[in-house]
Design a protein around this motif. Structure first.
Motif, short mmCIF file in Angstrom:
data_model
loop_
_atom_site.label_atom_id
_atom_site.label_comp_id
_atom_site.label_asym_id
_atom_site.label_seq_id
_atom_site.Cartn_x
_atom_site.Cartn_y
_atom_site.Cartn_z
N PRO A 69 6.81 4.32 11.51
CA PRO A 69 6.15 5.95 11.13
C PRO A 69 6.11 5.99 9.71
O PRO A 69 6.73 5.70 8.87
N THR A 70 4.88 6.64 9.24
CA THR A 70 4.76 6.89 7.66
C THR A 70 4.35 8.63 7.59
O THR A 70 4.26 8.73 6.68
N TRP A 119 -3.15 -5.53 9.73
CA TRP A 119 -2.41 -4.24 9.15
C TRP A 119 -3.38 -3.13 9.13
O TRP A 119 -4.53 -3.17 8.75
N ALA A 120 -2.66 -1.84 9.09
CA ALA A 120 -3.34 -0.57 8.73
C ALA A 120 -2.29 0.45 8.51
O ALA A 120 -1.21 0.15 9.15
N ASN A 121 -2.69 1.58 8.09
CA ASN A 121 -1.86 2.67 7.82
C ASN A 121 -2.54 3.75 7.97
O ASN A 121 -3.42 4.34 7.07
N ASP A 122 -2.55 4.54 9.34
CA ASP A 122 -3.51 5.57 9.60
C ASP A 122 -2.81 6.35 10.98
O ASP A 122 -1.62 6.22 11.16
N ASP A 123 -3.61 7.31 11.45
CA ASP A 123 -3.17 7.98 12.73
C ASP A 123 -2.61 7.10 13.79
O ASP A 123 -3.53 6.07 14.00
N ALA A 125 1.33 -7.49 -0.46
CA ALA A 125 2.80 -7.10 -0.70
C ALA A 125 3.42 -7.52 -1.75
O ALA A 125 3.31 -8.45 -2.46
N SER A 126 4.47 -6.82 -2.12
CA SER A 126 5.05 -7.01 -3.46
C SER A 126 6.61 -6.73 -3.09
O SER A 126 7.00 -5.79 -2.74
N PRO A 127 7.54 -8.07 -3.28
CA PRO A 127 7.12 -9.13 -3.49
C PRO A 127 6.35 -10.01 -2.39
O PRO A 127 6.74 -9.37 -1.35
N ASP A 145 0.67 -1.24 -0.10
CA ASP A 145 -0.05 0.03 -0.11
C ASP A 145 0.85 1.33 -0.01
O ASP A 145 0.50 2.25 0.79
N GLY A 146 2.09 1.45 -0.73
CA GLY A 146 2.91 2.44 -0.82
C GLY A 146 3.88 2.52 0.33
O GLY A 146 4.50 3.46 0.46
#
Length: 302
Positions: A225-226, A278-282, A125-127, A65-66
């Motif tokens: 961290p993102t 999995w998540a990507n958020d605050d 996920a890649s790979p 997811d980037g």
């Protein structure tokens, strides 16, 4: 008669000593841990009587997811040795590419090691990466040699590179995360990690799997961290069967994706399931969701 009695007593003592020698040396003899270190090509993290060796897949560039995943977030393979049963018990979780699974498995089987699980932890996920859980018991040096030879069938780095520089900072409010999760986290390779213990003991082959963090039976929660207070999170909850669906509901209610549910071992007591997420958020929002899920489990605080 006294002479005969003394002679018989002497023979009995010799036999008892001989019997003692048969039983004790395997337990009393110190394992050659330096040789284990040399065989595996690295030094362990030592917790009580457990020696845990890390095999991070620092050779891979995996994105999801980037997000470029740091090894400490989801690519940290490991094996842990715990003395017992006249030698050592070994358990581990190896990170492999799809093409590496069968060659590594074949070597493991040929060496008498057990494969206890093969599965995903992540989605998209890649790979794609897979996780092979292994177990065995016996002479620690022989076990280490078997693990080394199996990993040589993959591209897992078998030598430890010198650090390129200081570890990246964890740009998150870690004090707030500690407060919400309820235990003290630790920075590792740019990732903030938590190990949350269960209140009930977990055993395998009659041995307590302690320390639980080192043996892979504590709930693991990782924050990477993102930017702008956000974090990618992953890890695994350690659950009894009756906790599985309440935790799924708590995670999904808080916008956290459940990515895998499976076993890691074959004969542990009580029966344990591992749930990956999995998540990507605050980061604070996600920590509150994770805390809500932890509240559905028999986990410790503090």
């Amino acid at each position: 008669m006294r002479t005969i009695t003394r002679a018989l007593a002497g023979i009995g003592a010799c036999l008892a000593a001989f019997h003692f020698e048969l039983l004790v040396p395997a337990r009393a003899q110190e394992a050659d841990w330096q040789k284990v270190d040399e065989t595996l090509g690295r030094k362990p993290m030592v917790s009580d009587d457990v020696r845990r060796y890390g095999f991070p897949r620092s050779d891979l560039s995996v994105t999801l997811d980037g997000v470029t995943i740091k090894p400490a977030l989801a690519l940290g393979g490991w094996v842990a040795f715990k003395p017992g049963h006249g030698g050592a018990m070994v358990m581990g979780d190896l990170v492999l590419l799809e093409t590496e699974i069968n060659p590594v498995m074949a070597k493991m089987i040929a060496s008498g090691l057990e494969i206890t699980a093969v599965h995903n932890h992540l989605l998209r996920a890649s790979p794609a990466t897979f996780y092979m859980h292994v177990a065995g018991h016996g002479d620690p040096v022989k076990l280490a040699s078997a693990i080394h030879d199996a990993l040589a069938e993959s591209k897992t780095p078998l030598t430890v590179a010198a650090p390129a520089g200081p570890p990246p900072a964890v740009d998150l409010d870690t004090a707030k995360l500690d407060q919400i999760i309820g235990v003290k986290g630790q920075a590792n390779g740019g990732v903030y990690q938590f190990n949350v213990k269960r209140r009930d003991p977990i055993t395998q082959e009659g041995m307590a799997l302690t320390p639980v963090g080192a043996m892979g039976v504590a709930t693991g929660i990782n924050f990477q961290p993102t930017g702008a207070g956000k974090a990618a999170i992953t890890g695994d909850f350690v659950l009894t069967g009756d906790e599985v669906n309440p935790v799924i509901l708590a995670l999904r209610t808080h916008g956290i994706e459940v990515t895998a549910l499976h076993s890691h071992m074959l004969d542990e007591q009580p029966r344990i399931f591992f749930m990956h997420f999995w998540a990507n958020d605050d980061a604070i929002k996600l920590a509150e969701g994770l805390r809500a899920a932890l509240d559905k489990t028999a986990s410790t605080k503090g």
